[in-house]
Scaffold this active site. Structure first.
Site, mmCIF file in Angstrom:
data_model
loop_
_atom_site.group_PDB
_atom_site.id
_atom_site.type_symbol
_atom_site.label_atom_id
_atom_site.label_comp_id
_atom_site.label_asym_id
_atom_site.label_seq_id
_atom_site.Cartn_x
_atom_site.Cartn_y
_atom_site.Cartn_z
ATOM 1 N N ARG A 4 33.029 -108.606 33.798
ATOM 2 C CA ARG A 4 32.733 -107.920 35.126
ATOM 3 C C ARG A 4 31.520 -107.408 35.161
ATOM 4 N NH1 ARG A 4 37.687 -104.101 36.561
ATOM 5 N NH2 ARG A 4 36.163 -103.084 37.960
ATOM 6 N N ASP A 43 27.080 -95.314 29.415
ATOM 7 C CA ASP A 43 27.398 -96.661 29.330
ATOM 8 C C ASP A 43 26.814 -97.122 28.077
ATOM 9 O OD1 ASP A 43 28.509 -96.076 31.977
ATOM 10 O OD2 ASP A 43 27.266 -97.718 32.916
ATOM 11 N N LYS A 67 23.642 -104.529 37.415
ATOM 12 C CA LYS A 67 24.799 -104.643 38.410
ATOM 13 C C LYS A 67 25.186 -103.430 39.163
ATOM 14 C CE LYS A 67 28.727 -103.215 35.950
ATOM 15 N NZ LYS A 67 29.519 -102.105 36.767
ATOM 16 N N ASN A 68 24.754 -102.172 38.554
ATOM 17 C CA ASN A 68 25.026 -101.163 39.703
ATOM 18 C C ASN A 68 24.214 -100.769 40.740
ATOM 19 O OD1 ASN A 68 27.277 -100.514 37.874
ATOM 20 N ND2 ASN A 68 26.400 -99.103 36.379
ATOM 21 N N ILE A 115 29.815 -87.035 29.811
ATOM 22 C CA ILE A 115 30.096 -87.388 31.403
ATOM 23 C C ILE A 115 31.322 -87.632 31.750
ATOM 24 C CG2 ILE A 115 29.142 -89.210 33.170
ATOM 25 C CD1 ILE A 115 26.791 -87.685 32.075
ATOM 26 N N ARG A 152 38.463 -89.832 37.736
ATOM 27 C CA ARG A 152 36.983 -90.118 38.296
ATOM 28 C C ARG A 152 37.202 -89.657 39.753
ATOM 29 N NH1 ARG A 152 34.744 -95.870 36.228
ATOM 30 N NH2 ARG A 152 32.687 -95.047 36.824
ATOM 31 N N PRO A 153 36.922 -88.438 39.962
ATOM 32 C CA PRO A 153 37.343 -87.691 41.264
ATOM 33 C C PRO A 153 36.053 -88.348 42.193
ATOM 34 C CG PRO A 153 36.610 -86.011 39.988
ATOM 35 C CD PRO A 153 36.610 -87.161 39.089
ATOM 36 N N ILE A 154 36.263 -88.326 43.859
ATOM 37 C CA ILE A 154 35.116 -88.590 44.686
ATOM 38 C C ILE A 154 35.029 -87.450 45.584
ATOM 39 C CG2 ILE A 154 35.636 -91.175 44.411
ATOM 40 C CD1 ILE A 154 37.162 -90.662 47.483
ATOM 41 N N ASP A 155 35.335 -86.268 45.063
ATOM 42 C CA ASP A 155 35.254 -85.100 45.859
ATOM 43 C C ASP A 155 33.843 -84.927 46.228
ATOM 44 O OD1 ASP A 155 34.995 -84.484 42.908
ATOM 45 O OD2 ASP A 155 34.159 -82.526 43.676
ATOM 46 N N GLN A 156 32.805 -85.267 45.442
ATOM 47 C CA GLN A 156 31.383 -85.067 45.933
ATOM 48 C C GLN A 156 31.016 -86.167 47.101
ATOM 49 O OE1 GLN A 156 29.479 -82.079 44.779
ATOM 50 N NE2 GLN A 156 31.660 -81.721 44.023
ATOM 51 N N CYS A 182 36.495 -99.101 35.505
ATOM 52 C CA CYS A 182 36.945 -98.954 34.195
ATOM 53 C C CYS A 182 37.755 -97.664 34.037
ATOM 54 C CB CYS A 182 35.529 -98.723 33.481
ATOM 55 S SG CYS A 182 34.983 -100.292 33.004
ATOM 56 N N ARG A 204 34.865 -100.149 41.274
ATOM 57 C CA ARG A 204 34.817 -98.633 41.386
ATOM 58 C C ARG A 204 33.806 -98.602 42.485
ATOM 59 N NH1 ARG A 204 36.227 -94.076 40.683
ATOM 60 N NH2 ARG A 204 34.715 -92.560 40.665
HETATM 61 C C1 UD1 Z 1 28.091 -94.834 37.726
HETATM 62 C C2 UD1 Z 1 28.203 -96.379 37.077
HETATM 63 C C3 UD1 Z 1 28.785 -95.918 35.753
HETATM 64 C C4 UD1 Z 1 28.194 -94.987 35.035
HETATM 65 C C5 UD1 Z 1 27.967 -93.718 35.651
HETATM 66 C C6 UD1 Z 1 27.397 -92.469 34.944
HETATM 67 C C7 UD1 Z 1 28.214 -97.700 38.981
HETATM 68 C C8 UD1 Z 1 29.029 -98.520 39.642
HETATM 69 N N1 UD1 Z 1 28.865 -96.948 37.967
HETATM 70 O O1 UD1 Z 1 29.481 -94.370 38.067
HETATM 71 O O2 UD1 Z 1 28.602 -97.351 35.231
HETATM 72 O O3 UD1 Z 1 29.142 -94.856 33.754
HETATM 73 O O4 UD1 Z 1 27.562 -93.743 36.939
HETATM 74 O O5 UD1 Z 1 25.943 -92.893 34.774
HETATM 75 O O6 UD1 Z 1 27.177 -97.470 39.232
HETATM 76 N N2 UD1 Z 1 32.275 -86.900 39.529
HETATM 77 C C9 UD1 Z 1 33.110 -85.993 40.248
HETATM 78 N N3 UD1 Z 1 33.135 -86.076 41.606
HETATM 79 C C10 UD1 Z 1 32.633 -87.076 42.340
HETATM 80 C C11 UD1 Z 1 31.969 -87.878 41.580
HETATM 81 C C12 UD1 Z 1 31.864 -87.810 40.460
HETATM 82 O O7 UD1 Z 1 33.425 -84.827 39.581
HETATM 83 O O8 UD1 Z 1 32.942 -86.880 43.572
HETATM 84 C C13 UD1 Z 1 32.216 -86.805 38.282
HETATM 85 C C14 UD1 Z 1 32.567 -88.014 37.554
HETATM 86 O O9 UD1 Z 1 34.005 -87.723 36.974
HETATM 87 C C15 UD1 Z 1 31.922 -88.129 36.228
HETATM 88 C C16 UD1 Z 1 30.517 -87.610 36.550
HETATM 89 O O10 UD1 Z 1 30.877 -86.889 37.762
HETATM 90 O O11 UD1 Z 1 32.235 -86.978 35.391
HETATM 91 C C17 UD1 Z 1 29.599 -88.438 36.704
HETATM 92 O O12 UD1 Z 1 30.192 -89.578 37.453
HETATM 93 P P1 UD1 Z 1 29.130 -90.508 38.589
HETATM 94 O O13 UD1 Z 1 27.918 -90.350 38.286
HETATM 95 O O14 UD1 Z 1 29.595 -90.494 39.934
HETATM 96 O O15 UD1 Z 1 29.848 -91.832 38.018
HETATM 97 P P2 UD1 Z 1 30.066 -93.331 39.006
HETATM 98 O O16 UD1 Z 1 29.086 -93.359 40.227
HETATM 99 O O17 UD1 Z 1 31.581 -93.426 39.122
#
Ligand code: UD1
Length: 432
Positions: free
Chosen positions: A397, A305, A22-23, A327, A122-126, A117, A93
């Site tokens: 899902r 996961d 899925k991912n 994580i 779950r920030p998106i700053d990166q 979920c 997501r």
């Molecule tokens: C993806 C997977 C999810 C899995 C996760 C970790 C998808 C659609 N989802 O989620 O199933 O649990 O990887 O393997 O592929 N973070 C930041 N800033 C950012 C982005 C992330 O601080 O901009 C933090 C998150 O809060 C978290 C960590 O980084 O603590 C890892 O998150 P990330 O690897 O980005 O997970 P997703 O891509 O959301």
């Protein structure tokens, strides 16, 4: 409300076929809009998150042909807007991958902030850091991520933390940027590699995925492709744990054993038997399993996961186990539900201390998210009596035909409407 009703105590036996990841599929479908030519994608899982993503690209003008349940053809030559503002896209997501893809192709994107979920902040700053480093202006307005630029330019980007989403998203945009982009501290998960392989099959130039440094030489145009998505590591892992939990013996087909090494290692450590074949894996267990210490980590570490499934299995293993979630910051919500089934688990911050009990007893439990939902089904397979897991939405899902696959392995499970008393009675009569 739809729910799963499960009668525990039956060992799972037989064979099960794992679907596409899925991912990976979410990133690949977003990537497919980056070319004007047709792409054909096979092994696409038929699950709600994927169908939301396909609907989203259809709504911005892409032509989506579902050739069969797991094969889709996409042609995005007629995309007519970069504003992906639809209700259903807010639910997933990975909607944010459309920012990277549209920014790469159209240099402009407006996509709602992601849902998905609820497992912590779950920030998106990166992601934003990546887009800005490539020269885009990014702002959050009216709940939308708005990114645009006249020209994307390659850059050297060092992520502050390892993020699957930020790695894939920046990689998508960088594919069509001018010059070289280097991503350092990149995620190494199999689905990052799969999205890159798909982009390369479309003419992108990405090297180094699977390591923490990815090098991307931008290309002006991507072309059509035919591609088959890798098997789903987490679906496979879930069935591996279900086999061990039920004291069963199952062969899980269409897997890449290498992707499952962290999961296999834990099962072996607690006393289950695991045999690897080229593209299948057999798991069996009998008697009480042992305790373990587990910490979720980025790939190739133990996947977050699989954390709820692991905790559930350890809930009835011998001795005291410790599971640390490193994580996400709120991924133990399901523990209260396991406690209702008789588990003895104490959560302190990001650590669960589990005192293995002799048995779980069936109860009605609430699935707070996708993987926790699957874990509660596993708990139901182990428990005495009937367990009701609701709602099923989250589970659907991410797992294709979950109850059918479980039934095929001999589990006494069915999906019913909670109001349908007759169906509940019928199930109970059937399974005894
Ligand atoms: C993806 C997977 C999810 C899995 C996760 C970790 C998808 C659609 N989802 O989620 O199933 O649990 O990887 O393997 O592929 N973070 C930041 N800033 C950012 C982005 C992330 O601080 O901009 C933090 C998150 O809060 C978290 C960590 O980084 O603590 C890892 O998150 P990330 O690897 O980005 O997970 P997703 O891509 O959301």
């Amino acid at each position: 409300m739809e729910q799963y009703i499960i009668k525990g105590g039956r060992p799972l036996t037989g064979e099960v076929m794992v679907g596409g990841a899925k991912n990976a599929a979410l990133g690949i479908i977003a990537a497919a809009v980056m070319t004007d030519e047709t792409v054909k994608i096979e092994n696409v899982p038929d699950v709600k998150d994927i169908n939301y993503m396909l609907q989203a690209i259809e709504d911005i003008g892409a032509k989506v042909d579902r050739i069969n349940k797991n094969t889709v053809k996409i042609n995005a030559s007629k995309i007519n807007t970069v504003n992906v503002d639809f209700d259903y896209i807010r639910k997933i997501r990975a909607s944010y991958y459309l920012v990277g893809a549209l920014l790469g192709k159209c240099k402009n994107a407006q996509v709602p902030l992601p849902g998905g979920c609820n497992i912590g902040s779950r920030p998106i700053d990166q992601h934003i850091k990546g887009f800005e480093a490539l020269g885009a202006a990014v702002k959050i307005e009216h709940g939308l991520i708005c990114a645009n630029t006249d020209n994307l330019k390659g850059n050297h980007i060092y992520f502050d933390g390892v993020s699957v989403g930020a790695t894939i998203n920046t990689m998508l945009a960088a594919c069509m940027a001018d010059g070289l982009t280097i991503l350092e501290n990149a995620a190494k998960e199999p689905h990052v590699v799969d999205v890159a392989n798909f982009l390369n099959s479309m003419g992108a130039n990405i090297k180094g995925t699977g390591t923490d440094i990815i090098r991307i030489k931008g290309v002006p145009k991507l072309h059509g492709s035919e591609y088959s998505i890798i098997p789903d590591q987490i679906e496979a892992g879930t069935f591996m744990f279900a086999a061990a939990a039920s004291k069963g013996d199952i062969l899980i087909k269409n897997v890449i054993p290498k992707h499952l090494e962290a999961i296999t290692a834990k099962l072996l450590e607690i006393g289950a038997q695991v045999v690897e074949f080229d593209d299948a894996i057999r798991v069996r267990a009998c008697g009480k399993l042992g305790h373990s210490h587990v910490k979720t980590l980025v790939y190739p570490g133990f996947p977050t996961d699989m954390q709820p499934q692991m905790t559930t299995l350890l809930a009835v293993s011998q001795g005291t186990s410790i599971v640390t979630e490193s994580i996400f910051d709120n991924r133990f919500k399901y523990v209260d539900e396991l406690s209702r089934m008789g588990a003895s688990i104490k959560v302190e911050s990001n650590t669960a201390i589990i005192d293995g009990v002799d048995k779980l007893t069936g109860a009605t439990v609430w699935a707070p998210d996708l993987r926790a939902g699957a874990a509660l089904v596993i708990a139901g397979l182990m428990a005495d009596g009937y367990t009701v897991v609701e709602p099923v939405d989250y589970i659907e899902r991410g797992y294709e035909n979950f109850e059918e696959k479980m039934q095929q392995l001999g589990a006494a499970i069915t999906k019913i409407d909670s109001e349908d008393i007759k169906a509940i009675r019928k199930f109970k009569l059937k399974v005894g």
